[in-house]
Design a protein around this motif. Sequence first.
Motif, PDB file in Angstrom:
ATOM      1  N   VAL A 131      -3.943   3.512   0.676  1.00 37.84           N
ATOM      2  CA  VAL A 131      -2.505   3.660   0.905  1.00 37.84           C
ATOM      3  C   VAL A 131      -2.083   2.830   2.109  1.00 37.84           C
ATOM      4  O   VAL A 131      -1.100   2.086   2.052  1.00 37.84           O
ATOM      5  N   SER A 132      -2.823   2.940   3.195  1.00 34.90           N
ATOM      6  CA  SER A 132      -2.502   2.203   4.413  1.00 34.90           C
ATOM      7  C   SER A 132      -2.514   0.700   4.169  1.00 34.90           C
ATOM      8  O   SER A 132      -1.582  -0.014   4.563  1.00 34.90           O
ATOM      9  N   GLU A 133      -3.554   0.210   3.497  1.00 34.09           N
ATOM     10  CA  GLU A 133      -3.640  -1.222   3.204  1.00 34.09           C
ATOM     11  C   GLU A 133      -2.492  -1.678   2.310  1.00 34.09           C
ATOM     12  O   GLU A 133      -1.866  -2.699   2.565  1.00 34.09           O
ATOM     13  N   PHE A 134      -2.210  -0.906   1.264  1.00 31.99           N
ATOM     14  CA  PHE A 134      -1.119  -1.262   0.351  1.00 31.99           C
ATOM     15  C   PHE A 134       0.212  -1.326   1.104  1.00 31.99           C
ATOM     16  O   PHE A 134       0.964  -2.295   0.977  1.00 31.99           O
ATOM     17  N   CYS A 135       0.508  -0.293   1.880  1.00 29.24           N
ATOM     18  CA  CYS A 135       1.793  -0.228   2.575  1.00 29.24           C
ATOM     19  C   CYS A 135       1.916  -1.319   3.633  1.00 29.24           C
ATOM     20  O   CYS A 135       2.987  -1.903   3.805  1.00 29.24           O
ATOM     21  N   THR A 136       0.831  -1.618   4.315  1.00 33.26           N
ATOM     22  CA  THR A 136       0.845  -2.654   5.339  1.00 33.26           C
ATOM     23  C   THR A 136       0.979  -4.035   4.721  1.00 33.26           C
ATOM     24  O   THR A 136       1.816  -4.836   5.135  1.00 33.26           O
ATOM     25  N   LEU A 137       0.163  -4.314   3.709  1.00 34.30           N
ATOM     26  CA  LEU A 137       0.174  -5.646   3.094  1.00 34.30           C
ATOM     27  C   LEU A 137       1.423  -5.899   2.256  1.00 34.30           C
ATOM     28  O   LEU A 137       1.965  -7.000   2.272  1.00 34.30           O
ATOM     29  N   THR A 138       1.892  -4.905   1.539  1.00 26.12           N
ATOM     30  CA  THR A 138       3.031  -5.101   0.640  1.00 26.12           C
ATOM     31  C   THR A 138       4.370  -4.989   1.352  1.00 26.12           C
ATOM     32  O   THR A 138       5.298  -5.740   1.057  1.00 26.12           O
ATOM     33  N   TYR A 139       4.477  -4.025   2.290  1.00 23.26           N
ATOM     34  CA  TYR A 139       5.779  -3.740   2.913  1.00 23.26           C
ATOM     35  C   TYR A 139       5.789  -3.897   4.430  1.00 23.26           C
ATOM     36  O   TYR A 139       6.810  -3.640   5.069  1.00 23.26           O
ATOM     37  N   GLY A 140       4.684  -4.289   5.034  1.00 25.90           N
ATOM     38  CA  GLY A 140       4.633  -4.470   6.475  1.00 25.90           C
ATOM     39  C   GLY A 140       4.868  -3.182   7.253  1.00 25.90           C
ATOM     40  O   GLY A 140       5.427  -3.201   8.349  1.00 25.90           O
ATOM     41  N   ILE A 141       4.419  -2.078   6.713  1.00 20.67           N
ATOM     42  CA  ILE A 141       4.686  -0.768   7.309  1.00 20.67           C
ATOM     43  C   ILE A 141       4.004  -0.615   8.671  1.00 20.67           C
ATOM     44  O   ILE A 141       2.798  -0.827   8.805  1.00 20.67           O
ATOM     45  N   THR A 142       4.809  -0.231   9.660  1.00 16.08           N
ATOM     46  CA  THR A 142       4.304   0.124  10.991  1.00 16.08           C
ATOM     47  C   THR A 142       4.797   1.512  11.407  1.00 16.08           C
ATOM     48  O   THR A 142       4.450   1.978  12.480  1.00 16.08           O
ATOM     49  N   LEU A 143       5.609   2.136  10.572  1.00  8.70           N
ATOM     50  CA  LEU A 143       6.131   3.461  10.903  1.00  8.70           C
ATOM     51  C   LEU A 143       5.032   4.499  10.765  1.00  8.70           C
ATOM     52  O   LEU A 143       4.016   4.259  10.106  1.00  8.70           O
ATOM     53  N   PRO A 144       5.190   5.663  11.394  1.00  6.82           N
ATOM     54  CA  PRO A 144       4.163   6.697  11.288  1.00  6.82           C
ATOM     55  C   PRO A 144       3.991   7.172   9.850  1.00  6.82           C
ATOM     56  O   PRO A 144       4.974   7.352   9.125  1.00  6.82           O
ATOM     57  N   MET A 145       2.738   7.365   9.460  1.00  8.60           N
ATOM     58  CA  MET A 145       2.415   7.861   8.124  1.00  8.60           C
ATOM     59  C   MET A 145       1.363   8.952   8.232  1.00  8.60           C
ATOM     60  O   MET A 145       0.420   8.837   9.014  1.00  8.60           O
ATOM     61  N   THR A 146       1.518   9.957   7.406  1.00  8.82           N
ATOM     62  CA  THR A 146       0.512  10.996   7.328  1.00  8.82           C
ATOM     63  C   THR A 146      -0.565  10.581   6.339  1.00  8.82           C
ATOM     64  O   THR A 146      -0.408   9.599   5.605  1.00  8.82           O
ATOM     65  N   ASP A 147      -1.625  11.353   6.293  1.00  7.16           N
ATOM     66  CA  ASP A 147      -2.618  11.210   5.235  1.00  7.16           C
ATOM     67  C   ASP A 147      -1.963  11.696   3.941  1.00  7.16           C
ATOM     68  O   ASP A 147      -0.858  12.259   3.958  1.00  7.16           O
ATOM     69  N   ILE A 148      -2.596  11.517   2.825  1.00  6.32           N
ATOM     70  CA  ILE A 148      -2.082  11.996   1.543  1.00  6.32           C
ATOM     71  C   ILE A 148      -1.960  13.518   1.640  1.00  6.32           C
ATOM     72  O   ILE A 148      -2.933  14.203   1.971  1.00  6.32           O
ATOM     73  N   THR A 149      -0.756  14.030   1.383  1.00  9.13           N
ATOM     74  CA  THR A 149      -0.407  15.419   1.681  1.00  9.13           C
ATOM     75  C   THR A 149       0.350  16.065   0.527  1.00  9.13           C
ATOM     76  O   THR A 149       1.314  15.484   0.035  1.00  9.13           O
ATOM     77  N   PRO A 150      -0.018  17.278   0.112  1.00 13.01           N
ATOM     78  CA  PRO A 150       0.771  17.986  -0.904  1.00 13.01           C
ATOM     79  C   PRO A 150       2.143  18.376  -0.345  1.00 13.01           C
ATOM     80  O   PRO A 150       2.244  18.822   0.805  1.00 13.01           O
ATOM     81  N   VAL A 151       3.184  18.196  -1.145  1.00 11.19           N
ATOM     82  CA  VAL A 151       4.548  18.497  -0.697  1.00 11.19           C
ATOM     83  C   VAL A 151       5.250  19.533  -1.577  1.00 11.19           C
ATOM     84  O   VAL A 151       6.372  19.932  -1.263  1.00 11.19           O
TER      85      VAL A 151
END
Length: 183
Positions: free
Chosen positions: A102-122
Amino acid sequence: MKLKTMALALFTGFGTLGAAGNATAQAEAPSFTFASIEGDTIDTAAFRGQPVLVVNTASLCGFAPQLEGLQKLHEDYGPKGLVVLAVPSDDFAQELDSAKEVSEFCTLTYGITLPMTDITPVTGENAHPFYKWVKEQTGFAPRWNFNKVLIDGAGNVVETWGSFTKPGSGAIRRAFEPLLPGA
């Protein structure tokens, strides 16, 4: 930017939303911690005094391009006090298999630097305590990916939005801009 240990125990003085959407005082709010996508802990206490936009995300969802809008909010309004917190979830079977992916996808695809949690049930019985609390306070629970919950600096749920409301929409900006420190 790597997210290291951040604190996120959602504020003292949480309110409850009545039928008309008015906040009513409550004794003391519960604290919430999330595992971060990097293996540390996110504790909402670090965000006290700031509005927080919490969004359940999923990398393989058709709404995933909203990650770009979330990142833009983070870049444009983060320096002014807005916290954008992404909560990857596989509750709708559209998330990658691991936090690393998830981290790699979000960083490489969208340049994400915002805080992210681990995969979490919602949703449901296994929902993270934050999402259970939001449902108890407002009746709102994510029905799909990219649902948004805005919390003010005092811990009140200000507004919720579904998947179709884009992060940079006027409705979301009008809700958080007056809550920014110094606004």
